[in-house]
Scaffold this motif. Structure first.
Motif, short mmCIF file in Angstrom:
data_model
loop_
_atom_site.label_atom_id
_atom_site.label_comp_id
_atom_site.label_asym_id
_atom_site.label_seq_id
_atom_site.Cartn_x
_atom_site.Cartn_y
_atom_site.Cartn_z
N LEU A 145 -46.60 -58.28 -20.71
CA LEU A 145 -46.72 -57.24 -19.96
C LEU A 145 -48.00 -57.02 -19.09
N TYR A 146 -48.08 -57.11 -17.68
CA TYR A 146 -49.28 -57.19 -16.82
C TYR A 146 -49.40 -55.77 -16.07
N GLY A 147 -48.14 -55.15 -16.00
CA GLY A 147 -48.26 -53.99 -15.61
C GLY A 147 -47.73 -52.72 -16.22
N VAL A 148 -48.28 -51.49 -16.26
CA VAL A 148 -47.56 -50.66 -16.82
C VAL A 148 -46.81 -49.45 -15.85
N PRO A 149 -45.60 -49.20 -15.89
CA PRO A 149 -44.87 -48.58 -14.94
C PRO A 149 -44.99 -47.19 -14.85
N PHE A 150 -45.36 -46.59 -13.79
CA PHE A 150 -45.69 -45.12 -13.41
C PHE A 150 -44.34 -44.33 -13.25
N TYR A 151 -43.53 -45.33 -12.33
CA TYR A 151 -41.99 -44.81 -12.46
C TYR A 151 -41.26 -46.00 -11.83
N GLY A 152 -40.04 -45.61 -12.18
CA GLY A 152 -39.11 -46.94 -11.95
C GLY A 152 -37.99 -46.46 -10.81
N GLU A 153 -37.38 -46.97 -10.08
CA GLU A 153 -36.37 -46.65 -9.39
C GLU A 153 -35.40 -47.76 -8.99
N SER A 154 -34.22 -47.37 -8.67
CA SER A 154 -33.27 -48.19 -7.97
C SER A 154 -33.07 -47.50 -6.61
N SER A 155 -31.77 -47.71 -5.88
CA SER A 155 -31.53 -47.06 -4.68
C SER A 155 -30.38 -46.13 -4.78
N PHE A 156 -30.07 -45.07 -3.98
CA PHE A 156 -28.69 -44.57 -3.84
C PHE A 156 -28.79 -43.67 -2.84
N ALA A 303 -25.46 -46.68 -4.48
CA ALA A 303 -25.81 -47.33 -3.25
C ALA A 303 -24.64 -48.01 -2.49
N PRO A 304 -24.34 -47.91 -0.98
CA PRO A 304 -23.34 -48.27 -0.44
C PRO A 304 -23.09 -49.95 -0.24
N VAL A 305 -21.85 -50.41 -0.41
CA VAL A 305 -21.61 -51.66 -0.71
C VAL A 305 -20.64 -52.16 0.38
N VAL A 306 -20.51 -53.54 0.41
CA VAL A 306 -19.43 -54.19 1.38
C VAL A 306 -18.78 -55.28 0.72
N LYS A 307 -19.20 -56.38 0.14
CA LYS A 307 -18.68 -57.37 -0.64
C LYS A 307 -19.05 -57.42 -2.21
N THR A 308 -20.23 -56.76 -2.43
CA THR A 308 -20.60 -56.82 -3.91
C THR A 308 -20.18 -55.49 -4.55
N LYS A 309 -19.99 -55.48 -5.77
CA LYS A 309 -19.83 -54.34 -6.66
C LYS A 309 -20.86 -53.27 -6.51
N SER A 310 -22.30 -53.69 -6.80
CA SER A 310 -23.07 -52.71 -6.72
C SER A 310 -24.20 -53.13 -5.60
N ALA A 311 -25.33 -52.34 -5.14
CA ALA A 311 -26.20 -52.90 -4.23
C ALA A 311 -27.49 -52.40 -4.37
N GLY A 312 -27.76 -51.50 -5.42
CA GLY A 312 -29.04 -50.92 -5.41
C GLY A 312 -30.19 -51.98 -5.77
N TRP A 313 -31.27 -51.48 -5.43
CA TRP A 313 -32.59 -52.32 -5.66
C TRP A 313 -33.25 -52.10 -7.09
N LEU A 314 -34.36 -52.95 -7.46
CA LEU A 314 -35.04 -52.65 -8.40
C LEU A 314 -36.42 -52.78 -8.29
N TRP A 315 -37.15 -51.39 -8.60
CA TRP A 315 -38.38 -51.40 -8.52
C TRP A 315 -39.21 -50.44 -9.31
N ALA A 316 -40.69 -50.76 -9.47
CA ALA A 316 -41.41 -50.05 -10.09
C ALA A 316 -42.87 -50.02 -9.56
N TRP A 317 -43.51 -48.85 -9.25
CA TRP A 317 -44.71 -48.75 -8.87
C TRP A 317 -45.74 -48.55 -10.39
N ALA A 318 -46.46 -49.63 -10.50
CA ALA A 318 -47.00 -49.94 -11.82
C ALA A 318 -48.73 -49.78 -11.83
#
Length: 452
Positions: A145-156, A303-318
Motif C-alpha cells: 500500500l502506497y496511498g492511504v485513502p481519505f475518501y473513496g468514490e464512484s459516480s452516479f 451511473a447512466p448506461v448505454v451498452k454496459t450493465k454499469s458505468a460508474g468510475w472508481l477513485w480515491a483521494w489518498a
C-alpha cells in the motif's frame, strides 16, 4: 478523485504520497517522533479537505504536538504543483493528496514511501476495514500500500426529486443516457434560470474526462485496444463525445467549458440545475443544509448506461508521502489520523454526519448516525464502488487497469490535451470531429511506445 506532461513529470504528480519508510515498524516508529514538529500538506480543494483544515488544530495538533501547514489548490493546479515538487525533488511537501491514477505509477518509479507498514502496525487504524477496491487501487505492483485513502468514490446521477415529481416524470434506478437526455430537456427551465443538467466541461484528464470516459466506455468506446491501437476518433468514441457535448450545449450549465466538479457542485447545491452526473462524494455536501439549498430534495440513481450493465468510475483521494520528506513519522501519523475511523467520528460529531469522508471503510456504513444522514445515498454509493470493474469497464479488453483513465504516465498529458480540444467544442470554438482527429494523432504517438 483524481499527472504529467512528460513521462517523468507525470509520474511525479502522484509522487507526493506514501507513508512509511522502509525499516519502520509502525505508525509511531522511527526517529522523528513528531512532537513539536510541523509538516506541510498539499491538498485538492474539495469540501472534505476544507473540513479537515477546520478540525486539525484542536484535535490532531493538540494530541501529537505536530503543526500542519495546509496548501489547498484546485485539482488541475494541485497536479501541476505536486508534479513540480516531486519531479525536481524539491521536498516542499511532506504529504499530499493524489489519486488512484498516480499511486501505482509513482510507486513503480520508487517515488513514494510504502505506508502499509505504518497502517498495519497501528492496531487502531483498522487496515482490514478498508474496502478492497480502495486497497487494490492504491497499491503498487509489489502488492504494498502506497496511498492511504481519505475518501473513496464512484459516480452516479443526482437529481431533484421534487422537480421531477412536479413535472410528473419518473427517474429510473438505472437510467440510460438517452433517458437522461430526455429528462434534461423536460427539466430545463423547470424553475427560473434552472438548467436541465450539469456536466463537467473544464479541461483536464481528471476533470472533463473523469465523467466523459465513463460515457465513452458505456457507448462501447475505449482510448486504446488491448494491443495499443488508438481509438480516439473511432465511431463509438465519437458518438459518445458528440452525445456529451450536444447534451451540455442544449441543456447544460452556463459557462460549461469552465465548469468542473466544484462549479457543478455549487450549481446543484444552489438549485441552478436539475441533475448532475458526477462523483458519489458530492452527495455529502448536497445533503448538508448549512451549505446546500437542496438538502433533502435530491435523489440518487446509478451511473447512466448505454451498452454496459454499469458505468460508474472508481477513485480515491489518498494521502501519500514523497520520499523527499525528512519527517516521515510525523507525516505518517497525520495520514493515518486523517484516514481513521476516529476522524470520521470527529467529522460526524463536529460538522454533521453527511460530511463524513466516506467510501473507504466498510464500518462507515454500519454507523447508525451516518446511515441516517446518508439514507438517500449511502447504500447506492457502497454498491457503486463494489460493482465497478477497473479491469473490464467496457465492451473490449483494455491494455491497462483503469475506468476513467489509462494507467500509463503519458495519459495525464494526453488526456488533458484532448480535453482541451473537447472543451473548445463545448464552447463552440471547434467541432467534435476536428477535436477527436487531433486527439487521435496524439494518441497514436503515445501508442507507439507500447505497441509491440
Amino acid at each position: 478523485m483524481r499527472a504529467t506532461r512528460h513521462v517523468a513529470l507525470i509520474s511525479a504528480v502522484v509522487t507526493v504520497a506514501s507513508l512509511g519508510l522502509a525499516g519502520c515498524s509502525g505508525a509511531g516508529g522511527g526517529s522523528d517522533s513528531g512532537s513539536g514538529q510541523s509538516i506541510n500538506v498539499l491538498m485538492v480543494a474539495n469540501p472534505q479537505m476544507t473540513d479537515i483544515q477546520k478540525l486539525t488544530a484542536d484535535t490532531f495538533t493538540k494530541q501529537t504536538g505536530i503543526t500542519v501547514n495546509y496548501t489547498v489548490l484546485p485539482e488541475n493546479e494541485l497536479r501541476d504543483k505536486v508534479t513540480q515538487d516531486v519531479a525536481t525533488r524539491a521536498g516542499q511537501y511532506d504529504v499530499a493528496t493524489v489519486g488512484m491514477y498516480e499511486v501505482p505509477i509513482w510507486a513503480k518509479n520508487d517515488w513514494l514511501h510504502e505506508l502499509g507498514t505504518y497502517a498495519k502496525g497501528d492496531p487502531g487504524f483498522g487496515y482490514d476495514d478498508l474496502l478492497k477496491p480502495m486497497v487494490t487501487g492504491l497499491s503498487g505492483e509489489d502488492g504494498k500500500l502506497y496511498g492511504v485513502p481519505f475518501y473513496g468514490e464512484s459516480s452516479f446521477l443526482m437529481y431533484r426529486k421534487d422537480i421531477v415529481a412536479a413535472k410528473g416524470l419518473t427517474m429510473p434506478e438505472r437510467p440510460t443516457w438517452q433517458q437522461v437526455a430526455d429528462l434534461a430537456a423536460k427539466l430545463d427551465g423547470a424553475e427560473p434560470g434552472m438548467k436541465g443538467i450539469c456536466l463537467r466541461g473544464l479541461p483536464g484528464w481528471g476533470e472533463l474526462f473523469a465523467p466523459l470516459t465513463t460515457v465513452v466506455n458505456t457507448f462501447g468506446g475505449t482510448w486504446f485496444t488491448k494491443d495499443w491501437q488508438a481509438q480516439v476518433n473511432s465511431p463509438e468514441f465519437t458518438q459518445a463525445v458528440k452525445f456529451y457535448v450536444d447534451l451540455i450545449r442544449a441543456h447544460g450549465e452556463p459557462g460549461a467549458a469552465q465548469a468542473g466538479f466544484t462549479e457543478c457542485l455549487n450549481a446543484m447545491s444552489q438549485g441552478k440545475v436539475a441533475m448532475w452526473y458526477d462523483a458519489t462524494s458530492g452527495a455529502g455536501s448536497l445533503e448538508d443544509s448549512n451549505v446546500s439549498k437542496v438538502a433533502g430534495k435530491v435523489g440518487y440513481v446509478h451511473a447512466p448506461v448505454v451498452k454496459t450493465k454499469s458505468a460508474g468510475w472508481l477513485w480515491a483521494w489518498a494521502w501519500v508521502m514523497p520520499k523527499t520528506t525528512k519527517k516521515a513519522d510525523a507525516a505518517a501519523k497525520f495520514a493515518l489520523w486523517a484516514s481513521s475511523k476516529d476522524y470520521e467520528k470527529l467529522v460526524g460529531e463536529k460538522l454533521g454526519w453527511s460530511r463524513v469522508p466516506s467510501g473507504k471503510r466498510a464500518s462507515t456504513y454500519e454507523i447508525p448516525e451516518y446511515r441516517q444522514a446518508a439514507a438517500g445515498f449511502g447504500d447506492i454509493t457502497l454498491k457503486a464502488i463494489q460493482e465497478v470493474d477497473p479491469v473490464n469497464p467496457g465492451l473490449q479488453p483494455r491494455p491497462t487497469i483503469g475506468i476513467q483513465f489509462v494507467d500509463i504516465p503519458e495519459f495525464a498529458d494526453l488526456g488533458t490535451k484532448v480535453s482541451q480540444e473537447i472543451s473548445s467544442a463545448i464552447a463552440g470554438g471547434t467541432t467534435v470531429d476536428k477535436a477527436l482527429a487531433n486527439g487521435q494523432a496524439m494518441a497514436e504517438q503515445v501508442a507507439k511506445k507500447y505497441a509491440k
